[in-house]
Scaffold this motif. Structure first.
Motif, PDB file in Angstrom:
ATOM      1  N   PRO A   1      36.519  11.450  11.442  1.00 39.28           N
ATOM      2  CA  PRO A   1      35.216  11.978  11.017  1.00 39.28           C
ATOM      3  C   PRO A   1      35.040  12.040   9.493  1.00 39.28           C
ATOM      4  O   PRO A   1      33.946  11.781   8.998  1.00 39.28           O
ATOM      5  CB  PRO A   1      35.173  13.371  11.629  1.00 39.28           C
ATOM      6  N   THR A   2      36.106  12.326   8.755  1.00 38.96           N
ATOM      7  CA  THR A   2      35.929  12.451   7.301  1.00 38.96           C
ATOM      8  C   THR A   2      36.179  11.138   6.569  1.00 38.96           C
ATOM      9  O   THR A   2      35.402  10.743   5.709  1.00 38.96           O
ATOM     10  CB  THR A   2      36.848  13.543   6.734  1.00 38.96           C
ATOM     11  N   THR A   3      37.249  10.460   6.900  1.00 40.28           N
ATOM     12  CA  THR A   3      37.568   9.232   6.171  1.00 40.28           C
ATOM     13  C   THR A   3      36.855   8.017   6.750  1.00 40.28           C
ATOM     14  O   THR A   3      36.741   6.993   6.082  1.00 40.28           O
ATOM     15  CB  THR A   3      39.076   8.958   6.176  1.00 40.28           C
ATOM     16  N   GLY A   4      36.378   8.135   8.007  1.00 41.55           N
ATOM     17  CA  GLY A   4      35.671   7.018   8.624  1.00 41.55           C
ATOM     18  C   GLY A   4      36.571   5.869   9.002  1.00 41.55           C
ATOM     19  O   GLY A   4      36.111   4.775   9.287  1.00 41.55           O
TER      20      GLY A   4
END
Lengths: 461, 94
Positions: free
Chosen positions: B63-66
């Motif tokens: 979710p954060t780094t993709g």
């Protein structure tokens, strides 16, 4: 497996476990579950330790279409039972898959690799698989090259045979066959010279020097190869002309040529046997020294070595046609080749071992064990705790058992660096010293800073 | 209702001490988890049954780094409510 455990079975095991009668156990189980049932309906939430949480969740009313009549129906809001298993319970049930962890996928990762991972249920992590896959490919390549060289040799042998079969019919063939000896002898001299370069090559441990030398030998090979090809073309043309002239043969000529053919066959068989023996030795060497080879491959040292071996073998195959002409030259050439091949073979593991540096090993993500079964025998010793790595255990799993977090595996590795050549693959049964919790600035799974430090230490490797 | 409250109710009904009930409840949950680990279906009588399902591995995005992540396969405990309980619950008014 996949039996249904009903009340009798449950009561049976409970009675055994708690030393109570089966009837008592049955009554208890009934009462326990019916209490859960009642409480669930009354309070909409029941927590049972060791099993999980039962909860009634609301389902909002929604419109639906009756399948048979096609009329719109409103399904009224209602409750449904939801269940969340206890963490302990989910952990025990998931224990067969405990060694798996989420793995980042490279953008370049080929779809093949993904499917391979899926097939390989035992080791589904890409990092785990990637390295061995590459290594095995490199080995395969080498083997294929060897086989190719062998095929080359056979092809050339076939050419020779066709030539000499032509020689069956005419007398001039003999002369023609002998003519190229002078030229080819030059080649033979040429070839050992280039081989000398190869001999020098592994001895000089400077990797930088290796490349130019290898190129030189390749150039030499090209030259000699051209010469041989020219000779071969001559050989092909001249017999055809000779064939026309000598339709009437002397009776003794076929006999001589048959003898020549037999001698040729013997020589070829000898060379082939020698070749196979060498290949066998080589493959043995590769097998025995697999570990060193794999590590060296990572460092890029071996990358060049198989190449040099190939050169030698190519020369080998080029000399093959000459064999037919003169067995003396042959045996000498073969001897020298086998010698140099042996030398390069002997030197290979040396360079491999010298170039291997444990710190250069790729950053560890997963530990892979061989599937052999060994008993897990924890051994408590004097000052520090020691443990033997059991089958299916990884450094990360061990760290979780010992310290409560998988991130601390790096400390176990650092403590046992001498025993672990590659943290990605630790042998089953390795006796590992478990570091004290006060070491490395404190090991505490509840302290986020401590975990952060461990991650940092792992990334430095 | 949490575990201790549940145990009190059971103890009262069976006229057992709290310690005994605790012991038996622990043993029961241990048996259940053992049976589930052996890939068996455990019936919880009138409530329903617990069984083990395999969740396949899947590719998901961090979710954060993709970044693409391969989520490993997982064995999860699944609760199958009995029809009796289901109907009872369904008829309850929200």
């Amino acid at each position: 497996m996949n039996k249904k455990i009903n009340l009798p079975e449950l009561a049976d095991s409970l009675a055994k476990k708690c030393n109570i009668t089966k009837k008592e156990a049955e009554i208890f189980i009934r009462e326990y579950f019916s209490s859960i049932n009642d409480a669930l309906i009354d309070e909409k939430l029941v927590k049972a330790k060791g099993i999980g949480t039962f909860k009634l969740t609301e389902v909002k009313d929604r419109e639906s279409v009756d399948v048979t009549s096609g009329q719109r129906v409103v399904i009224p809001a209602h409750y449904k039972v939801s269940f969340t298993p206890d963490t302990q319970l989910s952990k025990t049930t998931n224990s067969p898959f405990a060694l798996f962890e989420p793995v980042e996928i490279n953008e370049q990762t080929e779809p093949d690799l993904l499917s391979e991972e899926n097939d390989n249920d035992a080791f589904p992590d890409s990092e785990e698989n990637e390295i061995p896959v590459v290594q095995s490919e490199s080995k395969d390549d080498e083997l294929i090259v060897e086989v190719n060289a062998d095929n080359d040799l056979n092809d050339r042998d076939l050419n020779d045979e066709t030539i000499s079969e032509g020689g069956l019919k005419e007398s001039h063939a003999l002369v023609v066959d002998e003519e190229p000896i002078l030229v080819e002898e030059d080649n033979v001299v040429d070839v050992p010279v280039s081989e000398n370069n190869i001999e020098d090559l592994p001895a000089s441990e400077d990797k930088i020097e290796e490349t130019p030398l290898v190129e030189e030998t390749i150039e030499n090979d090209d030259n000699s190869e051209d010469k041989v090809e020219q000779e071969e073309t001559k050989l092909f043309y001249e017999p055809v002309e000779a064939e026309r002239k000598n339709e009437k043969n002397f009776p003794w000529l076929p006999i001589i040529s048959v003898l020549l053919l037999i001698a040729l066959a013997v020589v070829l068989i000898f060379i082939y046997k020698e070749e196979q023996r060498l290949i066998e030795e080589q493959s043995l060497y590769v097998y025995v020294d697999e570990d060193a080879f794999q590590k060296a491959y990572k460092d890029g040292a071996i990358d060049k070595l198989p190449g040099t071996q190939d050169d030698v073998q190519e020369e080998d195959s080029m000399i093959a046609p000459e064999n037919e002409v003169d067995s003396l030259i042959n045996s000498q050439a073969v001897d020298s080749i086998s010698l140099t091949q042996n030398k390069t073979l002997e030197i290979e593991p040396q360079t491999a071992s010298t170039s291997v540096n444990p710190e250069q090993v790729a950053p560890p993500v997963k530990v892979k064990e061989s599937p052999e079964k060994t008993e897990n025998t924890p051994k408590a010793t004097t000052a520090l705790k020691q443990r033997q790595l059991a089958a299916g255990e990884t450094l990360r799993i061990l760290a979780e058992k010992e310290f409560g977090s998988r991130e601390f595996w790096v400390y176990i590795y650092l403590k046992n660096k001498a025993k672990i050549p590659n943290p990605n693959s630790v042998k089953v049964g390795t006796l590992l010293t478990i570091p004290d919790k006060t070491e490395y600035g404190g090991i505490d799974a509840n302290d986020p800073n401590s975990i952060k430090r461990a991650k940092l230490a792992a990334s430095k490797l | 209702m949490n575990t201790s409250e549940l145990l009190v109710v059971v103890a009262k009904k069976l006229k057992l001490t709290k310690k005994e009930t605790q012991q038996r409840a622990d043993a029961l949950s241990e048996i259940i988890s053992d049976e589930l680990a052996n890939d068996n279906v455990v019936s919880l009588l009138n409530i329903g049954a617990l069984e083990v399902n395999k969740r396949n591995e899947r590719v998901s995005f961090h979710p954060t780094t993709g970044k693409k992540m391969l989520i490993p396969p997982k064995l999860v405990v699944r609760f199958k409510s009995s029809t009796l309980l289901k109907d009872k619950v369904k008829s309850m008014k929200v």
